[in-house]
Structures are given as structure tokens and as C-alpha cells.
Scaffold this motif. Structure first.
Motif, PDB file in Angstrom:
ATOM      1  N   PHE A 283       1.306  -1.265  -0.091  1.00 10.30           N
ATOM      2  CA  PHE A 283      -0.240  -0.022   0.160  1.00 10.30           C
ATOM      3  C   PHE A 283       0.768   0.927   0.478  1.00 10.30           C
ATOM      4  O   PHE A 283       2.437   0.985   0.283  1.00 10.30           O
ATOM      5  N   GLU A 284       0.466   2.294  -0.808  1.00  6.70           N
ATOM      6  CA  GLU A 284       1.013   3.426  -0.463  1.00  6.70           C
ATOM      7  C   GLU A 284       1.041   3.727   0.424  1.00  6.70           C
ATOM      8  O   GLU A 284      -0.348   4.414   1.084  1.00  6.70           O
ATOM      9  N   ALA A 285       1.898   4.457   1.497  1.00  5.55           N
ATOM     10  CA  ALA A 285       1.475   5.067   2.939  1.00  5.55           C
ATOM     11  C   ALA A 285       2.361   6.906   2.837  1.00  5.55           C
ATOM     12  O   ALA A 285       3.664   6.661   2.044  1.00  5.55           O
ATOM     13  N   ARG A 286       1.814   7.202   3.537  1.00  3.19           N
ATOM     14  CA  ARG A 286       2.342   8.477   3.307  1.00  3.19           C
ATOM     15  C   ARG A 286       2.321   9.390   5.587  1.00  3.19           C
ATOM     16  O   ARG A 286       1.117   8.711   5.879  1.00  3.19           O
ATOM     17  N   TYR A 287       3.345  10.090   5.688  1.00  2.00           N
ATOM     18  CA  TYR A 287       2.728  10.192   6.902  1.00  2.00           C
ATOM     19  C   TYR A 287       3.113  11.653   7.537  1.00  2.00           C
ATOM     20  O   TYR A 287       3.127  12.677   6.692  1.00  2.00           O
ATOM     21  N   VAL A 288       2.297  12.078   8.243  1.00  3.17           N
ATOM     22  CA  VAL A 288       1.901  13.690   8.589  1.00  3.17           C
ATOM     23  C   VAL A 288       1.934  13.482  10.205  1.00  3.17           C
ATOM     24  O   VAL A 288       1.663  13.516  10.843  1.00  3.17           O
ATOM     25  N   ILE A 289       2.939  14.483  10.348  1.00  5.08           N
ATOM     26  CA  ILE A 289       3.422  14.900  12.090  1.00  5.08           C
ATOM     27  C   ILE A 289       2.414  16.348  12.596  1.00  5.08           C
ATOM     28  O   ILE A 289       2.980  17.391  11.804  1.00  5.08           O
ATOM     29  N   LEU A 290       1.298  15.667  13.445  1.00  3.34           N
ATOM     30  CA  LEU A 290       0.584  17.367  13.923  1.00  3.34           C
ATOM     31  C   LEU A 290       1.225  18.384  14.306  1.00  3.34           C
ATOM     32  O   LEU A 290       1.286  19.322  14.207  1.00  3.34           O
ATOM     33  N   SER A 291       2.929  17.433  15.439  1.00  2.00           N
ATOM     34  CA  SER A 291       3.241  18.293  15.954  1.00  2.00           C
ATOM     35  C   SER A 291       2.567  19.443  16.911  1.00  2.00           C
ATOM     36  O   SER A 291       1.478  19.624  17.424  1.00  2.00           O
ATOM     37  N   HIS A 292       3.296  20.608  16.505  1.00  2.00           N
ATOM     38  CA  HIS A 292       2.780  21.981  17.471  1.00  2.00           C
ATOM     39  C   HIS A 292       1.305  22.294  17.262  1.00  2.00           C
ATOM     40  O   HIS A 292       0.552  23.683  17.586  1.00  2.00           O
TER      41      HIS A 292
END
Ligand code: F6P
Length: 367
Positions: A283-292
């Protein structure tokens, strides 16, 4: 002689701090209440938390202006609508053994004729308040941390607003995830406590939620994702807390730097999980760091209400000479607990009660 209250905010900022400052000030200076009281108050704000109280030179008017903000009802009138902290904050620890400035702190408290300190913060900020209390300074704590890891209270300011941000951002991600049939791995804050990831994941309906309290097997994460193969909707949301650990491994840190309280910055687990998912599942995966982003924006209605109640309660405690304690919210009521009982402890997610270890998600049976 008026009783001088100094208010300060320490540690990470978040929505709700300004409301707490406003309600301490408004309650202390309320003219109607003042008529019924035997003591009258003056309120000052200390800029940048404990740093302001250590750095200020009380004999220098310019320095006093730089570090101290006189507060009154007019100044704080609209503060509860805004996020962040209008007093500023810092992670300064005046009792840091490598740079102990506690004598300066005590000297400044005396020179500024401060009678009571209301410290709004998490475990670190309130730990300093407790040390001062032991040294004879009148202190009161108000709980604040988006991590919700303070013991002795069911609520700490900032948490609800942060969960709302997570929920809104994941709602946004769903449309792009769905258009591209992608897996999105979303990293939340929370340090060593999984409350933000768990509640944020539950509110947004995430398929998988990984929390620090239950080390995870990344192969199992991939199996759970593969189980969904063939269904009409082909994207999934995986929420991972910044402090989540792989089985038998340590947390992932951004770097080796320690702050004044000895903490390192967590971060990076989402990227690792997304990479493994892409490699193992196809599967194609992406990530997001929501952080501040989680600490930004305006306070939610819950944070406004709790800030108001906490601020009022802090003044009630001053009036009843109830020092060395933290305002708290317990079993649906405003209460207070001794600072002594809340320091050097963390309130973590009870996995047996709140977590489904098979599905890596929130509980599916409540009663
Ligand atoms: O304690 C609140 C918090 O936002 C944690 O969730 C996070 O790990 C940390 O502060 C980030 O700190 P800083 O703002 O110093 O990067």
C-alpha cells in the motif's frame, strides 16, 4: 495592604491558559466580591514563566516592565477567547542542579513583595511550585497539559482543544487519503502518555491507534491493514503517539538534547511506521506529524469553561489559605489535591481498561 498575587504560565503553551489568567484576575479583583472580603488583592503577571521571575531585576524599572505585567479586569477582558499565553512561557527550571538559580528566585519573590504565586502548568512547572511551597512560599497550581498526564485531576487545560485539532486534521486527511487510496500515519504529541493519540484516534475513527503504554508489533499493524484488502474504501488512518514504541525497542527521539527539566524531544515514529507499511504491504503510505498544530488555535468551549472554573477556584483557595495544592477536576467536580501528591508521577492509559490490544484501537466493550 493588598495581597499580591503573581500569575505565571510554564511549559508548553496551549489554548486555555489565557482564560485561566483572566479568571484568576477577574475573581481576585471583582469589586462586588471585594466588598465581602477581609483582604484585597493586586494581580501581576510574570512573563515567560519561572524565567521571568528569575531574570527580573526588581531594582530596575525597565527590567520590571520587561518581565512583569500588571493585570486588571480591563487588561484581561477578552483573553479567554485566545489561544497561547499572553504572558509567554518557558521551560526554565530554577532548581536545575546544573544551573541552580533558586536563591535568585526566592530573593526576587521577596523584593517584588509577592504574597502568592499561581502557577499554571504541567508536572515540571508545578514541581517548581511544590519546591517553593516547601521553602515557605505560598503557591497554588492550575493543571495544564495537552498530554493529560497529570495525576490528581481528570482534566488539564489544553487537552480538549488538542483532541479537536487531531479530529479536524484527520477529517481533512480522509478526503485526500480516499482520493489516492493511501494509508495515512498521523503522529500526535503526548510524550509518554497515550491519551491524545487514543482519544484523538477514537474521535476521528482511526483504524489503528498506537500508544506508548502498549508497545506494538509493526508486522501486526501490516496484518491489520492487509485484512482490509478488497473492500470498497481503500484507505486507512493509523494514529501513532510520538512516544509509542516497537516491542522490545526504545522510543524515537528527534535528537539528544535535554531541556532544563531533563526531557528529550520525541518524534519520528510516524515516518518509520509509514515506511514499513509501504515496504511490507504494497500500500502507498504517507505520514503527517501534527506537532505544534495541536497546541495552536483558539480554546474549545470545554477549555474555556475549565479555565474559568480553575481560575475562580484558585482564588477561592487563596481566600481559604489552602496553599501548596493544585486545583483539580475529579469525578465531575472542581476539587484540589496537594502538590506533593502529583509530582514525579505520570497518569498513563490503563491498557486493560481503555485499549483493545488485538485491534490496536480503543476499547470495544465499555461496561
Ligand atoms: O508537554 C506538551 C508537549 O506538547 C508534548 O506533547 C511534546 O512532546 C512537547 O510538549 C513538545 O515540546 P516543545 O514545545 O518544547 O517542542
Amino acid at each position: 495592604m493588598k495581597t499580591k498575587i503573581a500569575v505565571l504560565t510554564g511549559g508548553g503553551d496551549c489554548p486555555g491558559l489565557n482564560g485561566a489568567i483572566k479568571w484568576v484576575t477577574k475573581t481576585a479583583l471583582d469589586p462586588r466580591l471585594a466588598k465581602e472580603r477581609s483582604i484585597q488583592f493586586e494581580v501581576i503577571g510574570i512573563r515567560e514563566g519561572w524565567k521571568g521571575l528569575v531574570d527580573v531585576d526588581p531594582d530596575d524599572p525597565k527590567s520590571r516592565k520587561r518581565h512583569i505585567m500588571p493585570l486588571n479586569e480591563e487588561v484581561v477582558r477578552a483573553w479567554d477567547r485566545y489561544g497561547g499565553t499572553n504572558l509567554g512561557t518557558s521551560r526554565t527550571n530554577p532548581f536545575n542542579p546544573q544551573n541552580d538559580r533558586s536563591n535568585k528566585l526566592l530573593e526576587n519573590i521577596e523584593k517584588l513583595k509577592i504574597d502568592v504565586i499561581v502557577a499554571i502548568g504541567g508536572e515540571d512547572t508545578l514541581g517548581v511550585a511544590y519546591k517553593l511551597h516547601k521553602l515557605g512560599i505560598k503557591t497554588i497550581g492550575i493543571p495544564k497539559t495537552i498530554d493529560l498526564d497529570l495525576v490528581g485531576t481528570d482534566y488539564s487545560l489544553g487537552f480538549d482543544s488538542a483532541v479537536n485539532v487531531i479530529t479536524e486534521e484527520i477529517d481533512r486527511l480522509r478526503t485526500t487519503a480516499g482520493s489516492h487510496n493511501r494509508i495515512f500515519v498521523v503522529e500526535t504529541m503526548g510524550r509518554h502518555a497515550g491519551w491524545l493519540a487514543l482519544n484523538g484516534g477514537e474521535c476521528s475513527g482511526a483504524y489503528i491507534i498506537l500508544i506508548p503504554e502498549y508497545p506494538f508489533d509493526v508486522e501486526h499493524v501490516c496484518e491489520l491493514l492487509l485484512e482490509r484488502t478488497g473492500r470498497e474504501v481503500q484507505y486507512s488512518i493509523v494514529v501513532v503517539s510520538e512516544g509509542a514504541k516497537l516491542c522490545g525497542k526504545e522510543e524515537i527521539y528527534k535528537d539528544d538534547k535535554l531541556d532544563d527539566f531533563g526531557h528529550r524531544s520525541l518524534g519520528g515514529i510516524a515516518q518509520y511506521v509509514a515506511d514499513v507499511i509501504t515496504k511490507r504491504t504494497g500500500f502507498e503510505a504517507r505520514y503527517v506529524i501534527l506537532s505544534h498544530l495541536q497546541r495552536g488555535g483558539v480554546p474549545s468551549s470545554r477549555d474555556r469553561l475549565m479555565a474559568r472554573w480553575f481560575g475562580i477556584a484558585a482564588v477561592d483557595m487563596i481566600l481559604s489559605d489552602d496553599f501548596g495544592r493544585m486545583v483539580s477536576y475529579l469525578h465531575g467536580e472542581i476539587a484540589s489535591v496537594p502538590l506533593k501528591e502529583i509530582i514525579d508521577k505520570l497518569k498513563l492509559v490503563d491498557v486493560n481498561k481503555y485499549y483493545d490490544t488485538e485491534r490496536y484501537n480503543g476499547r470495544r466493550s465499555i461496561l
